[in-house]
Structure formats: structure tokens, C-alpha cells
Design a protein around this motif. Structure first.
Motif, PDB file in Angstrom:
ATOM      1  N   UNK A 162     -23.523  48.172  73.060  1.00  0.00           N
ATOM      2  CA  UNK A 162     -23.722  49.397  73.814  1.00  0.00           C
ATOM      3  C   UNK A 162     -22.380  50.055  74.087  1.00  0.00           C
ATOM      4  N   UNK A 163     -22.335  51.383  74.226  1.00  0.00           N
ATOM      5  CA  UNK A 163     -21.068  52.051  74.547  1.00  0.00           C
ATOM      6  C   UNK A 163     -20.460  51.475  75.823  1.00  0.00           C
ATOM      7  N   UNK A 164     -19.163  51.280  75.827  1.00  0.00           N
ATOM      8  CA  UNK A 164     -18.511  50.666  76.975  1.00  0.00           C
ATOM      9  C   UNK A 164     -18.110  51.714  78.004  1.00  0.00           C
ATOM     10  N   UNK A 165     -18.132  51.298  79.263  1.00  0.00           N
ATOM     11  CA  UNK A 165     -17.624  52.161  80.324  1.00  0.00           C
ATOM     12  C   UNK A 165     -16.292  51.628  80.835  1.00  0.00           C
ATOM     13  N   UNK A 166     -15.635  50.815  80.016  1.00  0.00           N
ATOM     14  CA  UNK A 166     -14.343  50.253  80.387  1.00  0.00           C
ATOM     15  C   UNK A 166     -13.318  51.348  80.637  1.00  0.00           C
ATOM     16  N   UNK A 167     -12.588  51.225  81.732  1.00  0.00           N
ATOM     17  CA  UNK A 167     -11.556  52.220  82.036  1.00  0.00           C
ATOM     18  C   UNK A 167     -10.417  52.089  81.032  1.00  0.00           C
ATOM     19  N   UNK A 168      -9.863  53.225  80.657  1.00  0.00           N
ATOM     20  CA  UNK A 168      -8.774  53.253  79.690  1.00  0.00           C
ATOM     21  C   UNK A 168      -7.476  53.631  80.393  1.00  0.00           C
ATOM     22  N   UNK A 169      -6.361  53.225  79.802  1.00  0.00           N
ATOM     23  CA  UNK A 169      -5.068  53.666  80.325  1.00  0.00           C
ATOM     24  C   UNK A 169      -4.860  55.140  80.011  1.00  0.00           C
ATOM     25  N   UNK A 170      -4.201  55.833  80.916  1.00  0.00           N
ATOM     26  CA  UNK A 170      -3.967  57.267  80.716  1.00  0.00           C
ATOM     27  C   UNK A 170      -2.735  57.548  79.869  1.00  0.00           C
ATOM     28  N   UNK A 171      -1.808  56.577  79.815  1.00  0.00           N
ATOM     29  CA  UNK A 171      -0.600  56.714  79.009  1.00  0.00           C
ATOM     30  C   UNK A 171      -0.665  55.752  77.820  1.00  0.00           C
ATOM     31  N   UNK A 176       5.014  51.632  81.797  1.00  0.00           N
ATOM     32  CA  UNK A 176       5.596  51.689  83.147  1.00  0.00           C
ATOM     33  C   UNK A 176       5.279  53.009  83.835  1.00  0.00           C
ATOM     34  N   UNK A 177       4.943  54.031  83.036  1.00  0.00           N
ATOM     35  CA  UNK A 177       4.593  55.344  83.602  1.00  0.00           C
ATOM     36  C   UNK A 177       3.101  55.483  83.874  1.00  0.00           C
ATOM     37  N   UNK A 178       2.365  54.404  83.643  1.00  0.00           N
ATOM     38  CA  UNK A 178       0.915  54.438  83.897  1.00  0.00           C
ATOM     39  C   UNK A 178       0.670  54.652  85.398  1.00  0.00           C
ATOM     40  N   UNK A 179      -0.163  55.651  85.742  1.00  0.00           N
ATOM     41  CA  UNK A 179      -0.444  55.887  87.174  1.00  0.00           C
ATOM     42  C   UNK A 179      -1.057  54.652  87.821  1.00  0.00           C
TER      43      UNK A 179
END
Length: 204
Positions: free
Chosen positions: A164-173, A199-202
């Protein structure tokens, strides 16, 4: 080589790869110390000492998840298989990524011994890669995720219904990549690398 022989070679490559992934994922989970070391037992695979989960549910989760990828790997639909570790807020803290390409038009007889020799080096490298990894936070969890080049149709296979499609959060950077091992040969190209948040990941 006729079409039937070519399909047989593709199927054998995919079968060996799926078997390897199951062993490698067991090794990764052991390496990360998510469970007590007594939850694993030493086994020998491809003439390498590896760790295999003793707990039935853990062993079956890894086996059943990876096994359902077999028909999609045979069709060339699977691009990456990742083992992702999350913190208590369900944010990824580390990913082990297998990037794979199975040559669908490989026209020679598969030399199983050569392929196993190449895959064995991944298991050896993985067993000594702890220094490249991050310490996991308490209350972490993990899961296996497959990335498909195109979405399989449920009508193609009952196995498609299990994914099934995942709802896993992804990194923004873009993440930091740390290579562990790679091979480029016929009929399989495979890369194993780590991903860590930049290191710049919020921060959450």
C-alpha cells in the motif's frame, strides 16, 4: 537463447536477490541493536556467518515482506528497497537503501556462483559497517519500504494488494549519502548505501 531460457535466467536472478535481501535485512536489524542480541541466532549463508531472527513474528515479517517483491523484481518494477528507522515522532533518522537494476534482456546463462560471490561481499561489508551508522534514539521503530518505478496493478498479482502507498514522513532536504558497497555486472547492478538527514534538515 530462446525466450523461455531468458525468462528462467531472470527468475533465478530475482530469486537469489530476494533471498539475499532477506538475509541482509536480518543483518541490518541485528546490527542496529533494535532487539536484544539473543533474539538472533548465527547461521551460515553463502559461506558467511550471518544473523537470523529467532522470534517467529519478526522472522516472518521480514520473510513475507521481501518474498512478495519477487514478481515485481522479475518485471523490473522495483527500484529500491529500504530499511528505515524512525524516532518516537515517526521521523526517519536513518535509512539503509538497496538500489537495484535487474537486466531484463540479459541473454546469457546465469552463473549462480559468480552472483553469489558478489552478493557475499555485501554481507561481509555490512557486518563491519556499524561505525558508519548513527546511534538510534529510544523508542525507535523500523519498517521495510519498497520504491517502485511504476505502480503495480492489483489485477496483475495478488501480491500487489499486499503493498500500500506509504504515509512515511520524508526529509525536506536532500539526505547525506554514505556508500557501503556496490556492484555492477550482468545481470544485476546493486548499490547499498546509508541515508542520514542533512544538518540543515528542519527540526520537528
Amino acid at each position: 537463447m530462446d525466450r523461455r531460457e531468458n525468462q528462467s535466467s531472470e527468475g533465478e536472478t530475482a530469486r537469489i536477490l530476494v533471498e539475499f535481501l532477506e538475509v541482509a535485512i536480518n543483518s541490518i536489524v541485528f546490527l542496529k541493536g533494535v532487539y536484544p542480541s539473543g533474539a538472533f541466532e548465527r547461521r551460515r549463508y553463502m559461506n558467511v556467518v550471518v544473523q537470523r531472527a529467532r522470534h517467529t513474528q519478526l522472522r516472518d515479517y521480514i520473510h513475507s515482506t521481501v518474498s512478495t517483491l519477487l514478481p515485481f523484481i522479475q518485471k523490473g518494477l522495483v527500484e529500491r528497497v529500504a530499511v528505515i528507522f524512525f524516532n518516537a515522532d515517526c521521523i526517519p533518522v536513518e535509512r539503509f537503501v538497496f538500489k537495484l537494476v535487474v537486466n531484463q534482456s540479459y541473454g546469457s546463462k546465469l552463473e549462480e556462483a559468480d552472483l553469489e560471490f558478489s552478493l557475499r561481499s555485501f554481507l561481509i561489508k555490512l557486518s563491519v559497517s556499524e561505525s558508519l551508522t548513527k546511534a538510534l534514539p529510544r523508542d525507535c521503530r523500523w519498517e521495510i519500504i519498497a520504491y517502485f518505478r511504476s505502480l503495480p496493478q492489483a489485477s496483475m498479482s495478488k501480491d500487489a494488494e499486499l503493498w500500500t502507498p506509504t504515509d512515511t514522513r520524508q526529509w525536506q532536504q536532500p539526505p547525506i549519502l554514505i556508500p557501503i558497497k556496490s556492484m555492477s555486472s550482468e545481470p544485476l547492478c546493486l548499490q547499498l548505501y546509508l541515508e542520514h538527514p542533512s544538518s540543515s534538515e528542519p527540526k520537528p
